[in-house]
Design a protein around this motif. Structure first.
Motif, PDB file in Angstrom:
ATOM      1  N   PRO A  76      77.014  22.042  19.778  1.00 13.47           N
ATOM      2  CA  PRO A  76      78.375  22.313  20.264  1.00 13.47           C
ATOM      3  C   PRO A  76      78.602  23.758  20.671  1.00 13.47           C
ATOM      4  CG  PRO A  76      78.353  22.048  17.877  1.00 13.47           C
ATOM      5  CD  PRO A  76      76.982  21.676  18.350  1.00 13.47           C
ATOM      6  N   THR A  77      77.875  24.696  20.090  1.00 14.80           N
ATOM      7  CA  THR A  77      78.055  26.111  20.435  1.00 14.80           C
ATOM      8  C   THR A  77      76.704  26.705  20.819  1.00 14.80           C
ATOM      9  OG1 THR A  77      77.781  26.781  18.122  1.00 14.80           O
ATOM     10  CG2 THR A  77      80.023  26.375  18.901  1.00 14.80           C
ATOM     11  N   LYS A  78      76.755  27.698  21.708  1.00 13.71           N
ATOM     12  CA  LYS A  78      75.518  28.292  22.234  1.00 13.71           C
ATOM     13  C   LYS A  78      75.553  29.808  22.094  1.00 13.71           C
ATOM     14  CE  LYS A  78      74.451  24.153  23.572  1.00 13.71           C
ATOM     15  NZ  LYS A  78      74.268  23.713  24.950  1.00 13.71           N
ATOM     16  N   LEU A  79      74.387  30.379  21.904  1.00 11.43           N
ATOM     17  CA  LEU A  79      74.229  31.827  21.867  1.00 11.43           C
ATOM     18  C   LEU A  79      73.940  32.342  23.270  1.00 11.43           C
ATOM     19  CD1 LEU A  79      72.012  32.116  18.655  1.00 11.43           C
ATOM     20  CD2 LEU A  79      74.452  32.652  18.866  1.00 11.43           C
ATOM     21  N   PRO A  80      74.278  33.604  23.554  1.00 20.08           N
ATOM     22  CA  PRO A  80      73.970  34.165  24.884  1.00 20.08           C
ATOM     23  C   PRO A  80      72.462  34.232  25.129  1.00 20.08           C
ATOM     24  CG  PRO A  80      74.860  35.854  23.420  1.00 20.08           C
ATOM     25  CD  PRO A  80      75.008  34.558  22.701  1.00 20.08           C
ATOM     26  N   MET A  81      72.081  33.967  26.376  1.00 18.12           N
ATOM     27  CA  MET A  81      70.680  33.885  26.759  1.00 18.12           C
ATOM     28  C   MET A  81      70.247  35.165  27.485  1.00 18.12           C
ATOM     29  SD  MET A  81      70.113  30.430  26.226  1.00 18.12           S
ATOM     30  CE  MET A  81      69.278  29.434  27.459  1.00 18.12           C
ATOM     31  N   THR A  82      68.940  35.308  27.659  1.00 15.03           N
ATOM     32  CA  THR A  82      68.387  36.327  28.547  1.00 15.03           C
ATOM     33  C   THR A  82      68.259  35.691  29.923  1.00 15.03           C
ATOM     34  OG1 THR A  82      67.128  37.361  26.754  1.00 15.03           O
ATOM     35  CG2 THR A  82      66.426  37.829  29.016  1.00 15.03           C
ATOM     36  N   ILE A  83      68.982  36.230  30.918  1.00 15.24           N
ATOM     37  CA  ILE A  83      69.024  35.616  32.249  1.00 15.24           C
ATOM     38  C   ILE A  83      68.680  36.678  33.295  1.00 15.24           C
ATOM     39  CG2 ILE A  83      70.448  34.405  33.931  1.00 15.24           C
ATOM     40  CD1 ILE A  83      72.190  33.438  31.611  1.00 15.24           C
ATOM     41  N   PRO A  84      67.535  36.563  33.925  1.00  8.21           N
ATOM     42  CA  PRO A  84      67.186  37.520  34.988  1.00  8.21           C
ATOM     43  C   PRO A  84      67.873  37.132  36.304  1.00  8.21           C
ATOM     44  CG  PRO A  84      65.370  35.999  34.634  1.00  8.21           C
ATOM     45  CD  PRO A  84      66.427  35.631  33.633  1.00  8.21           C
ATOM     46  N   VAL A  85      68.657  38.043  36.848  1.00  3.57           N
ATOM     47  CA  VAL A  85      69.384  37.784  38.095  1.00  3.57           C
ATOM     48  C   VAL A  85      68.824  38.708  39.172  1.00  3.57           C
ATOM     49  CG1 VAL A  85      71.629  37.769  39.225  1.00  3.57           C
ATOM     50  CG2 VAL A  85      71.452  37.120  36.801  1.00  3.57           C
ATOM     51  N   ARG A  86      68.009  38.154  40.031  1.00  3.75           N
ATOM     52  CA  ARG A  86      67.508  38.951  41.150  1.00  3.75           C
ATOM     53  C   ARG A  86      68.639  39.111  42.170  1.00  3.75           C
ATOM     54  NH1 ARG A  86      62.357  40.179  42.061  1.00  3.75           N
ATOM     55  NH2 ARG A  86      61.581  38.472  40.757  1.00  3.75           N
ATOM     56  N   PHE A  87      68.780  40.305  42.730  1.00  5.92           N
ATOM     57  CA  PHE A  87      69.976  40.550  43.546  1.00  5.92           C
ATOM     58  C   PHE A  87      69.674  41.473  44.725  1.00  5.92           C
ATOM     59  CE2 PHE A  87      69.675  44.335  41.057  1.00  5.92           C
ATOM     60  CZ  PHE A  87      70.282  45.340  41.803  1.00  5.92           C
ATOM     61  N   GLY A  88      70.610  41.453  45.641  1.00  8.34           N
ATOM     62  CA  GLY A  88      70.654  42.415  46.731  1.00  8.34           C
ATOM     63  C   GLY A  88      72.105  42.640  47.097  1.00  8.34           C
ATOM     64  N   ILE A 102      68.811  42.226  37.605  1.00  7.01           N
ATOM     65  CA  ILE A 102      69.755  42.511  36.519  1.00  7.01           C
ATOM     66  C   ILE A 102      69.398  41.586  35.361  1.00  7.01           C
ATOM     67  CG2 ILE A 102      72.171  42.502  35.796  1.00  7.01           C
ATOM     68  CD1 ILE A 102      72.915  42.681  38.782  1.00  7.01           C
ATOM     69  N   VAL A 103      69.188  42.149  34.177  1.00  2.00           N
ATOM     70  CA  VAL A 103      68.847  41.350  33.007  1.00  2.00           C
ATOM     71  C   VAL A 103      70.123  41.122  32.195  1.00  2.00           C
ATOM     72  CG1 VAL A 103      67.373  41.135  30.983  1.00  2.00           C
ATOM     73  CG2 VAL A 103      66.541  42.358  33.007  1.00  2.00           C
ATOM     74  N   VAL A 104      70.658  39.933  32.302  1.00  2.76           N
ATOM     75  CA  VAL A 104      71.890  39.582  31.598  1.00  2.76           C
ATOM     76  C   VAL A 104      71.522  39.116  30.191  1.00  2.76           C
ATOM     77  CG1 VAL A 104      73.870  38.024  31.558  1.00  2.76           C
ATOM     78  CG2 VAL A 104      73.051  38.958  33.739  1.00  2.76           C
ATOM     79  N   THR A 105      72.094  39.759  29.179  1.00  2.00           N
ATOM     80  CA  THR A 105      71.796  39.394  27.793  1.00  2.00           C
ATOM     81  C   THR A 105      73.051  39.195  26.950  1.00  2.00           C
ATOM     82  OG1 THR A 105      71.605  41.739  27.209  1.00  2.00           O
ATOM     83  CG2 THR A 105      69.562  40.576  27.784  1.00  2.00           C
ATOM     84  N   GLU A 106      74.179  39.757  27.391  1.00  3.61           N
ATOM     85  CA  GLU A 106      75.408  39.707  26.620  1.00  3.61           C
ATOM     86  C   GLU A 106      76.355  38.642  27.178  1.00  3.61           C
ATOM     87  OE1 GLU A 106      75.843  41.404  23.896  1.00  3.61           O
ATOM     88  OE2 GLU A 106      73.932  42.468  24.125  1.00  3.61           O
ATOM     89  N   PRO A 107      77.356  38.240  26.409  1.00  3.66           N
ATOM     90  CA  PRO A 107      78.352  37.306  26.963  1.00  3.66           C
ATOM     91  C   PRO A 107      79.031  37.847  28.209  1.00  3.66           C
ATOM     92  CG  PRO A 107      78.573  37.457  24.576  1.00  3.66           C
ATOM     93  CD  PRO A 107      77.590  38.513  24.975  1.00  3.66           C
ATOM     94  N   LYS A 108      79.163  39.196  28.284  1.00  7.79           N
ATOM     95  CA  LYS A 108      79.818  39.787  29.448  1.00  7.79           C
ATOM     96  C   LYS A 108      79.208  41.155  29.736  1.00  7.79           C
ATOM     97  CE  LYS A 108      84.423  40.997  31.251  1.00  7.79           C
ATOM     98  NZ  LYS A 108      85.892  40.970  30.966  1.00  7.79           N
ATOM     99  N   SER A 115      78.028  31.647  29.983  1.00  3.87           N
ATOM    100  CA  SER A 115      78.437  30.635  29.003  1.00  3.87           C
ATOM    101  C   SER A 115      77.522  29.438  29.175  1.00  3.87           C
ATOM    102  CB  SER A 115      79.897  30.214  29.214  1.00  3.87           C
ATOM    103  OG  SER A 115      80.067  29.638  30.494  1.00  3.87           O
ATOM    104  N   CYS A 116      77.544  28.558  28.185  1.00  6.14           N
ATOM    105  CA  CYS A 116      76.759  27.329  28.266  1.00  6.14           C
ATOM    106  C   CYS A 116      77.567  26.215  27.611  1.00  6.14           C
ATOM    107  CB  CYS A 116      75.401  27.489  27.571  1.00  6.14           C
ATOM    108  SG  CYS A 116      74.240  26.152  27.902  1.00  6.14           S
TER     109      CYS A 116
END
Length: 882
Positions: free
Chosen positions: A487-499, A523-529, A479-480
């Protein structure tokens, strides 16, 4: 953006209104005859209409505080019926239908230019600063980044006053003027550039010279100009420059393109430095260094800023911005490049942690307040106010995410394509991102939202483990928050490096993953969930997410204190080891703050105290990393995490309680650490030595908070370098020790007359969290060494108080706000840029508790009510009040 002059604008400039100028300016020949009160400038420009420009379309050029002395076209002087001129604009009513030569004469007074924009005097020297809109203070011109011309500059001055006459490009002619005491120099820059990259320097300097052989075998002359008597302080800057040039060849294939590269260090400068083509002008604090006057941080800053401005030669100069909305195209990209350079020169994990600390302390509050704006804004009133942490630091993070998403090899291919395709262009963000889309074959349209949406996204993560199925699940929601105008935001592309860290501290393998794109350890996060399911996980893991801070987001992941302690001890990602310590400390600090506000004594978990003590003596870990891990989150960081109804005094008291608890509980460890790091070796600014000093001074800080103040004064008296001396002085003054006055007198007497060191003396006093500090700062504004007109002096005292002293700027009686507002109003008459940056100290005022909030709002309104307020300050005040 219209082609007409923008200087007097009151309506906002909007990205959607961009239009090319009706005319192109292909070449400009400047003749500048220097005089403190009466400099004359003759500009001969070859101008031609662009395709589609109707014959007779007026030519409207920008100006600012100019006096027009002549105007001619193709050698014919124009009559007053042919044009209209004010000090802000020049309009030629009916230019010729084809190409023509416009000759404009102007007169300016550099000695009276306190704004330090355009041509001005610094000490007895002449200097220019043209970014963003300073060239219009020299001559009438299309002062915007999409008008690229080839510059030839003739400079003339009294030889005794200005033995050095410098400008962009290569020197093609110089000589004395017969029968006079004057001389001249002619410089030619063969590469078309916008007006903001023009530079001119005239004066009497000491010169430091060297050479660099490029990868194609050309020898480039390197010159650094400094104040006489400071030659011994320029060696590290020269070394940094040569390392930058070699690194850019190796890392990006970029070779320098002129015969000479020059740096000039001046003491009066609004910014840190400026990348003018071939002639970089620097604030002297980012050039001058020797061990007894400069700290390790100064050395690191010099290295980074020298690199940053040099790297602009390709990312900013050879490829520039189409308009100022694209500012992050040169600044964010070049910050990324200088961060990578420093990471390769020093410790990559330590550099990454340092950069993220800066991002969180400066950019996150910006994103959360009334001054929030996208990395590429859609509108502005005053472009000088958009040289922000969002454009620079967040802009760099966006480029870093591209590299994370695409991989190093594809990222390099995209950069190579960008350089090849747009060399000589005034480009846009779309041009830049399109190169990576083409190189990777990936659709990056959603990624573009990072440039368009303001605010800091949040990732909320929940986890679950099914032992019987050996299945591990991460539920990730993004979320943003709303920000001004969005006032409203679209879902972003968020790269989450993980272990997925297993019980033995090693990352667990998994057999399959579903629910989101997973590329390697990202993990490439692109959706709201997303529900990301890992199959074949042999044991319940502790998630290590956002490794290396792979995206500029807030991570909400509930981990137990035991899990965070485990990551601190075991995670193989250094950044997340540091982040685990920060998470533990932040939780403890928020709890301590709440206890103070409730009138209770904070209760500190002994496990946290023990963890910090163990970090201190873990000699298997880089000393610089340990020093960063031992540094508690700053008061402003805790205020940001609390978010609303902030009481700075309670935060200070809670932080002080935690620090004293760690200091007392770990006293033996800190004493051992302090003594074990004592060294008789000569000072060296290298990263390893700097790390050991940082760790020893961290130990000294904790010992002082445990009551061992004798060690502090001993450290001050025996220090053989500025890093150690200033660290001790800061503790003596900040803790209000009885020896503080004597130490301050001693420090000043040692360095009286050395402006850069006296700046440190001012700052130590301005940032002391003591009830008497405001009165002291008021008195210091009358000190002979203080100056309202020198930006470094002003920032070292007044701005340092406003931004570096949370309790005293935010005094509950509002006196700190009033003091700062008074100086904003005073400085607005002298230097609006510096005044506007000072006013931005109020950016988080809405998060304060009601009493302080009311005082801050009243002062912002008082500033805004001043008649004749500059556009710079009015813009910040209006946006802050929002």
């Amino acid at each position: 953006m219209e082609a007409s002059a923008q200087t007097n604008r009151t309506d906002p400039v909007r990205l959607k209104d961009y239009r090319p100028t009706p005319y192109a300016i292909r070449t400009i020949d400047l003749d500048v005859r220097l005089d403190p009160e009466n400099t004359t400038v003759t500009a001969r420009s070859r101008i031609e209409p662009r395709e589609g420009t109707a014959p007779g379309t007026p030519l409207v050029l920008d100006g600012d505080e100019l006096i027009l002395t002549s105007v001619a076209i193709d050698g014919r002087a124009l009559g007053t019926a042919d044009y209209e001129a004010t000090d802000k604009r020049l309009e030629i009513f009916a230019p010729p239908a084809g190409a023509f030569t416009l000759e404009v004469g102007t007169r300016i007074a550099p000695a009276k230019n306190t704004k330090l924009m355009g041509l001005y005097r610094t000490a007895s020297n002449y200097c220019t600063q043209c970014e963003a809109e300073g060239f219009r203070r020299i001559t009438y011109f299309y002062d915007r980044p999409d008008v690229l011309a080839v510059y030839t500059t003739r400079i003339e001055a009294r030889k005794a006053e200005a033995p050095y006459l410098l400008s962009n490009g290569n020197l093609i002619e110089r000589g004395d003027i017969a029968g006079t005491d004057r001389h001249f120099a002619v410089w030619h820059d063969p590469f078309p550039k916008p007006a903001y990259l023009f530079a001119l320097v005239g004066g009497d300097f000491a010169r430091i010279s060297d050479t660099f052989r490029t990868m194609s075998g050309r020898d480039v002359t390197l010159e650094i100009y400094v104040e006489h008597g400071r030659e011994d302080r320029g060696a590290y800057a020269m070394d940094s420059l040569k390392r930058s040039m070699k690194w850019d060849e190796e890392a990006f294939g970029r070779e320098y393109d002129l015969d000479i590269f020059m740096i000039v260090a001046v003491s009066d400068f609004n910014m840190g430095a400026m990348e003018n083509k071939g002639l970089n002008v620097f604030n002297d604090k980012y050039v001058l260094a020797k061990p007894d006057t400069a700290t390790d941080q100064d050395y690191a800053n010099i290295e980074g800023v020298i690199a940053h401005e040099y790297f602009h030669n390709w990312t900013g100069n050879r490829i520039t911005c189409r308009d100022w909305f694209q500012l992050c195209l040169k600044e964010g990209l070049t910050v990324f490049r200088d961060q990578e350079f420093s990471s390769d020169q020093r410790s990559r994990p330590v550099k990454r942690i340092s950069d993220v600390r800066l991002l969180k302390s400066h950019q996150f509050p910006e994103d959360a307040g009334p001054l929030a704006h996208p990395v590429r804004p859609e509108t502005y009133h005053e472009i000088n106010n958009f040289y922000t942490a969002t454009v620079y630091e967040k802009g760099s993070e966006v480029v870093r995410m591209l590299k994370t998403l695409l991989g190093a090899e594809t990222f390099r291919a995209g950069m190579d394509l960008y350089f090849a395709r747009h060399d000589g262009d005034a480009a846009t963000i779309e041009d830049f991102v399109a190169c990576f889309a083409e190189a990777s074959g990936r659709d990056l349209s959603q990624f573009m939202l990072w440039y368009k949406q303001s605010g800091t996204p949040e990732l909320r993560v929940a986890q679950g483990y099914d032992a019987s199925a050996k299945r591990y699940t991460l539920t990730i929601e993004q979320s943003c928050p709303p920000t001004p105008g969005q006032p409203t935001k679209l879902p972003m592309t968020i790269p989450v490096r993980f272990g997925l860290v297993g019980p033995n501290g090693a990352d667990l393998a998994f057999e399959a993953v579903s629910g989101a794109e997973v590329a390697g350890d990202v993990i490439v996060v692109t959706e709201p969930k997303h529900e990301v399911v890992f199959e074949g996980v042999s044991a319940p893991p502790v998630p290590s997410l956002l490794r290396g801070f792979s995206a500029p987001v807030r991570l909400a992941l509930e981990l137990s204190a035991e899990a965070s302690l485990f990551l601190l001890a075991s995670d193989n990602d250094p950044f997340n080891r540091w982040q685990a310590a920060q998470t533990l400390a932040t939780t403890a600090l928020i709890e301590a703050t709440r206890a103070v506000r409730a009138g209770a004594v904070p209760s500190i978990d002994p496990k946290l105290v023990d963890a910090f003590a163990r970090v201190a003596v873990d000699d298997k870990v880089d000393p610089a990393f340990r020093a960063l891990t031992l540094a508690l989150p700053a008061e402003a960081d805790i205020a940001r995490e609390i978010g609303s109804d902030v009481d700075p005094d309670a935060i200070f008291a809670g932080r002080d309680a935690l620090k004293k608890a760690i200091a007392t509980g770990g006293r033996t460890a800190f004493r051992h650490l302090y003594e074990s790091l004592a060294s008789a070796e000569a000072y060296s600014p290298d990263a390893a030595s700097a790390g050991r000093r940082a760790l020893r001074n961290s130990a000294l800080d904790y010992l002082a908070h445990a009551g061992e103040t004798d060690s502090v004064m001993e450290r001050y008296r025996t220090a053989d370098n500025m890093t150690d001396r200033l660290a001790a002085l800061g503790l003596v003054v900040g803790l209000g020790l009885p020896e503080a006055e004597a130490a301050l007198i001693d420090f000043y007497s040692r360095f009286d007359g050395d402006g850069l060191v006296i700046d440190k003396w001012f700052t130590v006093q301005a940032t002391a969290p003591l009830a008497a500090t405001l009165d002291r700062v008021r008195a210091l504004t009358e000190h002979p060494a203080f100056s309202l007109t020198n930006p470094n002096r002003f920032r070292s005292l007044v701005t340092a108080f406003a931004t570096g002293n949370q309790t005293q700027f935010n005094r509950p009686d509002g006196a700190g706000y009033a003091f700062v507002a008074d100086h904003v109003l005073t400085l607005d008459e002298i230097n609006p840029q510096v005044a506007a940056r000072l006013l931005s100290a109020f950016r988080s005022w809405r998060a304060l508790e009601p009493r302080r909030r009311a005082y801050a709002e009243a002062e912002l309104k008082r500033v805004l009510d001043k008649p004749g307020l500059s556009r710079d300050v009015a813009d910040i005040a209006n946006r802050s009040l929002g």
